[in-house]
Design an enzyme around this catalytic site. Sequence first.
Site, PDB file in Angstrom:
ATOM      1  N   LYS A   5       3.698   3.112  -2.112  1.00 37.77           N
ATOM      2  CA  LYS A   5       2.974   2.394  -3.164  1.00 37.77           C
ATOM      3  C   LYS A   5       2.526   3.354  -4.253  1.00 37.77           C
ATOM      4  O   LYS A   5       2.651   3.085  -5.448  1.00 37.77           O
ATOM      5  CB  LYS A   5       1.764   1.648  -2.572  1.00 37.77           C
ATOM      6  CG  LYS A   5       2.165   0.400  -1.800  1.00 37.77           C
ATOM      7  CD  LYS A   5       1.028  -0.222  -1.001  1.00 37.77           C
ATOM      8  CE  LYS A   5       1.564  -1.383  -0.170  1.00 37.77           C
ATOM      9  NZ  LYS A   5       0.577  -1.954   0.766  1.00 37.77           N
ATOM     10  N   GLN A  22      -5.391  -0.952   2.438  1.00 41.32           N
ATOM     11  CA  GLN A  22      -4.255  -1.094   3.356  1.00 41.32           C
ATOM     12  C   GLN A  22      -4.737  -1.617   4.708  1.00 41.32           C
ATOM     13  O   GLN A  22      -5.707  -1.105   5.279  1.00 41.32           O
ATOM     14  CB  GLN A  22      -3.539   0.261   3.509  1.00 41.32           C
ATOM     15  CG  GLN A  22      -2.265   0.212   4.305  1.00 41.32           C
ATOM     16  CD  GLN A  22      -1.144  -0.613   3.638  1.00 41.32           C
ATOM     17  OE1 GLN A  22      -1.070  -0.708   2.412  1.00 41.32           O
ATOM     18  NE2 GLN A  22      -0.295  -1.214   4.442  1.00 41.32           N
ATOM     19  N   ASP A  62      -3.787  -7.781  -3.975  1.00 44.10           N
ATOM     20  CA  ASP A  62      -3.141  -8.323  -2.783  1.00 44.10           C
ATOM     21  C   ASP A  62      -3.245  -9.851  -2.753  1.00 44.10           C
ATOM     22  O   ASP A  62      -2.531 -10.501  -1.988  1.00 44.10           O
ATOM     23  CB  ASP A  62      -3.846  -7.799  -1.509  1.00 44.10           C
ATOM     24  CG  ASP A  62      -3.111  -6.634  -0.870  1.00 44.10           C
ATOM     25  OD1 ASP A  62      -1.874  -6.599  -0.946  1.00 44.10           O
ATOM     26  OD2 ASP A  62      -3.797  -5.769  -0.291  1.00 44.10           O
TER      27      ASP A  62
HETATM   28  N1  GUN Z   1      -0.456  -4.235   5.612  1.00 42.68           N
HETATM   29  C1  GUN Z   1       0.738  -4.855   5.804  1.00 42.68           C
HETATM   30  N2  GUN Z   1       1.086  -5.577   4.709  1.00 42.68           N
HETATM   31  C2  GUN Z   1       0.090  -5.416   3.824  1.00 42.68           C
HETATM   32  C3  GUN Z   1      -0.113  -5.914   2.506  1.00 42.68           C
HETATM   33  O1  GUN Z   1       0.692  -6.671   1.927  1.00 42.68           O
HETATM   34  N3  GUN Z   1      -1.265  -5.509   1.914  1.00 42.68           N
HETATM   35  C4  GUN Z   1      -2.173  -4.715   2.535  1.00 42.68           C
HETATM   36  N4  GUN Z   1      -3.285  -4.396   1.870  1.00 42.68           N
HETATM   37  N5  GUN Z   1      -2.007  -4.240   3.757  1.00 42.68           N
HETATM   38  C5  GUN Z   1      -0.882  -4.587   4.387  1.00 42.68           C
END
Ligand code: GUN
Length: 293
Positions: A54, A98, A121
């Site tokens: 990311k 995350q 998100d």
């Molecule tokens: N962990 C697994 N998928 C995601 C996601 O799309 N966003 C976040 N913040 N954590 C994750």
Amino acid sequence: MPALLIDGKAEAKRVCEQVAQGVKAFAEQHGNAPGLGVILVGSDAASDVYVRNKVRETQSVGMHSFEYRLPTQTSESELLTLIESLNADNKIHGILVQLPLPPGIDVNRVIESIKPEKDVDGFTITNTGRLAAGLNGLVPCTPAGVMILLKQVHSELAGLNAVVVGASNIVGKPMARLLLSEGCTVTIAHKKTVDLKSLCKQADILVVATGVAQLIKGDWIKPGATIIDVGISRVDQDDGSTRLVGDVHFESAWEYAGAITPVPGGVGPMTIACLLANTLIAAERLASSSVQV
Ligand code: GUN
């Protein structure tokens, strides 16, 4: 006829190029590029890889990346204090925590502490509610990415039978809402669903997000259906090596599907592309709301 392979990597590249153009225009207008704050608590290996990707992609479209890596022992209140400071920071337009978080931290309280306008998100109750009500908000990245891929295959989604396998808040539920908003007839299947195979066989569009490796077999698929595989698991091979597979048994599904996403290279790259698109949208909305009186 062999299935069309849906190239998520190429589509994600196209989305990222568009975002990069938008970032340039934003920076010219506002004197600074949008900023994304990513928080990782603990040392989960998969999360570490996701966060690194990311950060790299954020920088590659010209945005500022702010990375916060906190130790596993971080308390909930320390995490909430950090989020509060990012909520108030004008250089940061998107905040992502995350998941999963270490035990002992209330994930719902943490998500709710993110300012909805910066919730890239799309997980806060405000953005969940806005999506459910058909209002403009920030849409969860994986389902948003899936919709882009589906629109590559189908010029019209209205009237199609869509089955979403997996009812998570992150993928399954928002996915169903997006398909519904396009006029699909939507069924959400989950752990308690009886005769999943028959249900899957009725789907013109099958989106699978269960985390169960190779759950869906070729003969579960309606001939010609579009198959979107959100899962990614590492499985052992007979020769002692490992390989990545999805929630769909690709080799048999390929024989029945009209179009199918590969794993890797299908949905995964779209999730990050949509995260960046959401960050740009958040930055533009925050900038326009700050000039209004
Ligand atoms: N962990 C697994 N998928 C995601 C996601 O799309 N966003 C976040 N913040 N954590 C994750």
